[in-house]
Design a protein around this motif. Structure first.
Motif, short mmCIF file in Angstrom:
data_model
loop_
_atom_site.label_atom_id
_atom_site.label_comp_id
_atom_site.label_asym_id
_atom_site.label_seq_id
_atom_site.Cartn_x
_atom_site.Cartn_y
_atom_site.Cartn_z
N GLY A 28 33.52 -2.66 -31.94
CA GLY A 28 34.33 -1.52 -31.54
C GLY A 28 34.20 -1.36 -30.03
N VAL A 29 34.86 -0.34 -29.47
CA VAL A 29 34.78 -0.05 -28.03
C VAL A 29 34.44 1.42 -27.87
N LEU A 30 33.49 1.68 -26.97
CA LEU A 30 33.00 3.01 -26.68
C LEU A 30 33.18 3.28 -25.19
N ILE A 37 36.65 4.61 -28.54
CA ILE A 37 38.03 4.19 -28.28
C ILE A 37 38.55 3.41 -29.48
N LEU A 38 37.76 2.44 -29.96
CA LEU A 38 38.10 1.66 -31.15
C LEU A 38 36.90 1.71 -32.09
N VAL A 55 43.09 -4.15 -21.16
CA VAL A 55 43.92 -4.25 -22.36
C VAL A 55 43.01 -4.93 -23.38
N PHE A 56 42.72 -4.22 -24.45
CA PHE A 56 41.79 -4.73 -25.45
C PHE A 56 42.53 -5.50 -26.54
N GLY A 77 42.88 3.67 -26.40
CA GLY A 77 42.87 3.28 -27.81
C GLY A 77 44.22 3.35 -28.48
N LYS A 78 45.28 3.49 -27.70
CA LYS A 78 46.63 3.52 -28.26
C LYS A 78 47.13 2.08 -28.45
#
Length: 97
Positions: A28-30, A37-38, A55-56, A77-78
């Motif tokens: 995930g992303v914090l 975020i994710l 851009v993830f 996170g969109k």
């Protein structure tokens, strides 16, 4: 959030830092200012943007269907775009990262 391991900085936008986290064998992303975020749930996450403008690229492998689902997210996170690939198609796009 307990059980987080392998914190790795993958982007820094002004004073905000984004880290890739590992929890229960998924990523995930914090963000240090926005929080999660994710949510963890991805097989891999890569910043395909820059450190300043991330851009993830998040991958989910659905083994039973033999499909890879790739979703691109912005720094909030969109979802930018999401696409499913067969393994032979996915190998062509992933090797370029």
């Amino acid at each position: 959030m307990g059980g987080i391991r392998n914190l790795k900085t993958i982007a820094e936008v002004e004073e905000e830092k984004f880290v890739k986290i590992l929890k229960d064998q998924t990523y995930g992303v914090l963000s240090d200012s926005q929080g999660i975020i994710l949510e963890p749930g991805y097989n891999d996450i890569v910043n395909v943007g820059t450190m300043e403008s991330p851009v993830f690229f998040a991958e989910q492998h659905l083994e039973t269907a033999s499909i890879f689902v790739v979703t691109y997210f912005d720094k909030e996170g969109k979802t930018i775009r999401s696409q499913a690939y067969r393994p032979e198609e996915y190998d062509r796009i992933y090797c370029d990262l």
